[in-house]
Design a protein around this motif. Structure first.
Motif, PDB file in Angstrom:
ATOM      1  N   ILE A 170      46.945  59.999  82.747  1.00 28.84           N
ATOM      2  CA  ILE A 170      46.163  58.820  82.372  1.00 28.84           C
ATOM      3  C   ILE A 170      46.294  58.599  80.871  1.00 28.84           C
ATOM      4  O   ILE A 170      46.119  59.530  80.082  1.00 28.84           O
ATOM      5  CB  ILE A 170      44.671  58.994  82.732  1.00 28.84           C
ATOM      6  N   SER A 171      46.613  57.371  80.511  1.00 28.57           N
ATOM      7  CA  SER A 171      46.686  57.006  79.091  1.00 28.57           C
ATOM      8  C   SER A 171      46.164  55.578  78.945  1.00 28.57           C
ATOM      9  O   SER A 171      46.729  54.645  79.536  1.00 28.57           O
ATOM     10  CB  SER A 171      48.124  57.101  78.577  1.00 28.57           C
ATOM     11  N   MET A 217      45.820  64.530  81.691  1.00 31.31           N
ATOM     12  CA  MET A 217      46.882  64.816  82.651  1.00 31.31           C
ATOM     13  C   MET A 217      46.577  66.130  83.371  1.00 31.31           C
ATOM     14  O   MET A 217      45.824  66.979  82.864  1.00 31.31           O
ATOM     15  CB  MET A 217      48.247  64.910  81.950  1.00 31.31           C
ATOM     16  N   ALA A 218      47.127  66.269  84.543  1.00 27.39           N
ATOM     17  CA  ALA A 218      46.956  67.489  85.324  1.00 27.39           C
ATOM     18  C   ALA A 218      48.111  67.609  86.305  1.00 27.39           C
ATOM     19  O   ALA A 218      48.688  66.606  86.746  1.00 27.39           O
ATOM     20  CB  ALA A 218      45.634  67.485  86.063  1.00 27.39           C
ATOM     21  N   ASP A 219      48.425  68.831  86.644  1.00 28.49           N
ATOM     22  CA  ASP A 219      49.464  69.118  87.634  1.00 28.49           C
ATOM     23  C   ASP A 219      49.125  70.479  88.253  1.00 28.49           C
ATOM     24  O   ASP A 219      49.393  71.521  87.661  1.00 28.49           O
ATOM     25  CB  ASP A 219      50.851  69.136  86.991  1.00 28.49           C
ATOM     26  N   TYR A 220      48.494  70.453  89.412  1.00 34.37           N
ATOM     27  CA  TYR A 220      48.088  71.734  89.995  1.00 34.37           C
ATOM     28  C   TYR A 220      48.309  71.712  91.507  1.00 34.37           C
ATOM     29  O   TYR A 220      48.352  70.668  92.155  1.00 34.37           O
ATOM     30  CB  TYR A 220      46.630  72.061  89.670  1.00 34.37           C
TER      31      TYR A 220
END
Length: 297
Positions: free
Chosen positions: A244-245, A256-259
Motif C-alpha cells: 500500500i502506498s 507492505m506484507a508478505d507472509y
C-alpha cells in the motif's frame, strides 16, 4: 413410559451436570428430588429416554378392539432391546392372540461414547486413543465382524411357532465415491463398518428353507460403493501479500506484507463430510437373492 437401560453418559459426568454444570442456569419445574435435608439436586438435565409400551385401538366410543403390548429388556448394564410383541383381541380371554419374540447376539456392546469404534462408529474393540492420529489412523480403525455383531437381532419367533434366523456379514466395497473437488468414482476395495444380511433361514417343526444374498458384480467383485474415505487430518496454507502506498493529505503512507500462514488440524472424528447416500455409507448396485436350494450355501 420411561425406560431403564445403559446410561448414555458416565456417572461422573451425570453428577457434574446435575450439581454444577447446569445448576442455577436452567429453570425447570420438574425436579429430580432432594438428596438430603440441605441439598437439592439441580433440575436439569433429564437424562433418560422414553419407550413405546403399548398401543390401544378403540372403536371411538370407549371399547377396546385391540391392545398391542411391547416388552423390553430392562437393565442398567445394557441397551434397551425389544423382547416381545403381544397382540390382544377384544374377547378378554386373558391370553394374547399373537406373540412375537426376539433374540439377539449375546455379546454386549460397550458403554456409550467408548473410544473403541471403527471409522464408521461400529464397535471393533480397538481403542483409537492409544494411537497417534498422525499414524495410519484409518487402517487402525478397521471394522471387525465379530464385535460388530454385538447385540444384533438374530432370531424372530412367530405366533404360529415358526421362526427366522438372521446371519450377517460386514459391508464391503470395490469403488469409492470421491468428494470435492473432483467428485469421481475410483476403483478401491475394502471392508466398511456395519453389517448386511447374508442369510435368512425360515423354519417350522417340519420344514426349513433359506434366502441368501450375494453383493457382487457379474465379474465377482463387490458391488458396494463407499461414500468417501474418512479424513482425520486437514492441513494447508494461505499466502497473503500486499503493498500500500498512498498520500493522506500531506502525509505519505506506505505499508507492505508478505507472509504464509500454515495450518494443521487433527480430529478423532473425520473432518470431511461423508454423504449417507439415502441411508447408508455403503450402497450396492447389484444384489442377488438365492431362495432355497438355488445356490449351495
Amino acid at each position: 413410559s420411561k425406560n431403564q437401560n445403559l446410561n448414555t453418559i458416565s456417572q461422573e459426568n451425570e453428577i457434574w451436570m446435575k450439581t454444577e454444570g447446569l445448576s442455577g442456569e436452567i429453570t425447570d419445574n420438574i425436579c429430580y428430588g432432594v438428596d438430603d435435608a440441605s441439598f437439592k439436586t439441580a433440575c436439569a438435565p433429564h437424562n433418560y429416554f422414553m419407550k413405546l409400551s403399548g398401543i390401544y385401538i378403540t372403536n371411538g366410543v370407549g371399547s377396546y378392539l385391540r391392545l398391542i403390548q411391547l416388552g423390553y429388556s430392562e437393565s442398567s448394564q445394557e441397551r434397551l432391546k425389544l423382547n416381545s410383541i403381544k397382540i390382544w383381541g377384544s374377547n378378554n380371554s386373558g391370553f394374547a392372540e399373537q406373540i412375537y419374540t426376539f433374540r439377539y447376539n449375546s455379546l454386549k456392546l460397550p458403554a456409550y461414547n467408548a473410544t473403541v469404534t471403527d471409522n464408521w462408529g461400529y464397535w471393533n474393540n480397538k481403542d483409537y486413543r492409544t494411537v497417534d492420529i498422525d499414524s495410519d489412523f484409518f487402517n487402525f480403525r478397521s471394522p471387525d465382524e465379530y464385535y460388530s455383531k454385538a447385540e444384533i437381532l438374530t432370531e424372530i419367533q412367530y405366533p404360529a411357532g415358526g421362526n427366522v434366523k438372521l446371519d450377517y456379514e460386514l459391508n464391503d466395497y470395490s469403488k469409492v465415491a470421491t468428494q470435492a473437488p473432483d467428485f469421481n468414482v475410483i476403483e478401491k476395495s475394502g471392508h466398511a463398518g456395519g453389517l448386511r444380511i447374508k442369510k435368512m433361514t425360515y423354519s417350522t417343526d417340519t420344514t426349513s428353507y433359506s434366502h441368501s444374498f450375494e453383493y457382487k458384480n457379474e465379474d465377482g467383485t463387490s458391488s458396494g460403493i463407499l461414500s468417501g474415505i474418512p479424513v482425520y487430518i486437514a492441513q494447508g496454507k494461505s499466502h497473503n501479500k500486499y503493498f500500500i502506498s498512498t498520500w493522506m493529505s500531506l502525509y505519505h503512507f506506505q505499508d507492505m506484507a508478505d507472509y504464509v500462514q500454515k495450518y494443521k488440524m487433527w480430529s478423532e472424528t473425520y473432518v470431511n463430510t461423508l454423504g449417507l447416500t439415502s441411508g447408508n455409507h455403503v450402497t450396492y448396485s447389484r444384489v442377488t437373492e438365492y431362495i432355497g436350494d438355488e445356490k449351495p450355501l
